[in-house]
Design an enzyme around this catalytic site. Structure first.
Site, PDB file in Angstrom:
ATOM      1  N   HIS A 287      -6.263   3.722   1.697  1.00 34.30           N
ATOM      2  CA  HIS A 287      -5.873   2.658   2.630  1.00 34.30           C
ATOM      3  C   HIS A 287      -4.634   1.972   2.066  1.00 34.30           C
ATOM      4  O   HIS A 287      -4.572   1.638   0.878  1.00 34.30           O
ATOM      5  CB  HIS A 287      -7.014   1.664   2.785  1.00 34.30           C
TER       6      HIS A 287
ATOM      7  N   CYS B 187     -10.447  -2.540   8.041  1.00 29.37           N
ATOM      8  CA  CYS B 187      -9.584  -1.556   7.375  1.00 29.37           C
ATOM      9  C   CYS B 187     -10.311  -0.266   7.018  1.00 29.37           C
ATOM     10  O   CYS B 187      -9.671   0.757   6.783  1.00 29.37           O
ATOM     11  CB  CYS B 187      -8.957  -2.162   6.123  1.00 29.37           C
TER      12      CYS B 187
ATOM     13  N   ASN C  70       0.108  -3.147   5.703  1.00 31.01           N
ATOM     14  CA  ASN C  70      -1.300  -2.896   5.968  1.00 31.01           C
ATOM     15  C   ASN C  70      -1.516  -2.814   7.475  1.00 31.01           C
ATOM     16  O   ASN C  70      -1.482  -3.827   8.171  1.00 31.01           O
ATOM     17  CB  ASN C  70      -2.140  -4.020   5.351  1.00 31.01           C
TER      18      ASN C  70
END
Length: 318
Positions: A245, A113, A275
């Site tokens: 994020h 990520c 996500n």
């Protein structure tokens, strides 16, 4: 000395959508639980036959168009991804072929990520060193293909997508500073344990200890905010926009509180796509640029945390 500046942004989400209601029919979960715990309402999934490179190409072409450049102008292509199309060549090389670019370096980065932040760090250093004038940075994922759709703790969280930026050399910063870190001691908290290198390709599904990851992420992202501000002699009020994020609304809110930023100054897209790992920051950034919220001259803080653990930030004067 040359600096790097963001010239254009692009993003792409697959057309296939899975809502929380759709998930209720698959696993023991509810729309209200998912919204309250994560802020996610839906996620986009790559269709059968749709590849990570397919997503990356669309985002890349949109970023190049926004930058007013042609693929032939590129000196470096970086793709941050956890889900490459093939073991090799890299997805960056596959994208290079799609763009009909020949000769410039192209490679993938794998920091899960935090991959986009890592790639921005590399791109910035190439430009500052004079090794590149124009760099394409893409975060692209088909992470839905790593999910166990019987695991209600993970399958509700993730989606597919791609985001991209084009960086160009400039006489003044653009990218003010980058800060990246990792600590492999925590690898078992968030991982895909299987792989061909360890002979366990049968274990190629995402595993996460959610509560432990949450606590570590909130603490670590708070520290990276402090590190970034201190490194540049800035106070919290210097930040115009936080572009985090997009993993979990509660983590995003905790980072905003650390900066004393109202949520109106935080770019939040987690409800729309969940996500998307390395794609989430450039997707959020592209949306806010295109809808007019982010304006030239403003100061942006991008930050991310991912499996590894990896984490980092990019401070940008857009």
């Amino acid at each position: 000395m040359k600096f790097s500046r963001i010239l254009g942004t692009g993003g792409y989400l697959p057309s296939r959508v899975m809502t929380n209601a759709d998930l209720e029919a698959i696993v023991d979960t509810t729309d209200s639980w998912i919204r309250e715990r994560t802020g996610i309402e839906k996620r986009h999934l790559a269709s059968e036959g749709e590849t990570c490179c397919d997503l990356a190409e669309i985002a890349a072409r949109r970023a190049l168009e926004a930058a007013g450049l042609h693929p032939a102008d590129l000196d470096l292509i970086l793709v941050a991804t956890t889900t490459p199309d093939q073991f090799f060549p890299s997805t960056a090389c596959l994208l290079q072929q799609r763009l009909d670019v020949h000769g410039c370096p192209a490679f993938d980065l794998q920091a899960v990520c935090a991959g986009f932040v890592y790639a921005m760090d590399v791109a910035d250093k190439y430009i500052r060193a004079g090794a590149a004038k124009h760099v394409l940075v893409v975060g692209a994922e088909t992470i839905s293909r790593l999910l166990d759709w019987n695991d209600r703790t993970t399958c509700v969280l993730f989606g597919d997508g791609a985001g991209a930026v084009v960086l160009g050399a400039a006489d003044e910063p653009g990218i003010i500073s980058t800060h990246i870190h990792a600590d492999g001691a925590y690898k078992e908290l968030l991982q895909v344990p299987g792989g061909h290198g360890n002979g366990r390709a049968d274990l190629a599904k995402l595993e996460m200890r959610g509560n432990e990851v949450f606590r570590f992420a909130v603490t670590t992202l708070g520290r990276i905010v402090d590190e970034t501000l201190e490194a540049n002699g800035l106070t919290k009020d210097a930040i115009d926009w936080l572009i985090p994020h997009q993993a979990n609304i509660r983590i995003i809110q905790a980072t905003a509180r650390k900066l004393d930023l109202p949520m109106e100054r935080v770019i939040v897209t987690v409800a729309e796509h969940g996500n998307t790992s390395s794609a989430s920051i450039p997707l959020a950034f592209d949306q806010a640029v295109r809808d007019g919220r982010i304006q030239r001259g403003e100061t942006l803080l991008m930050e991310a945390f991912g499996g590894g653990f990896t984490w980092g930030s990019v401070l940008v004067r857009y």
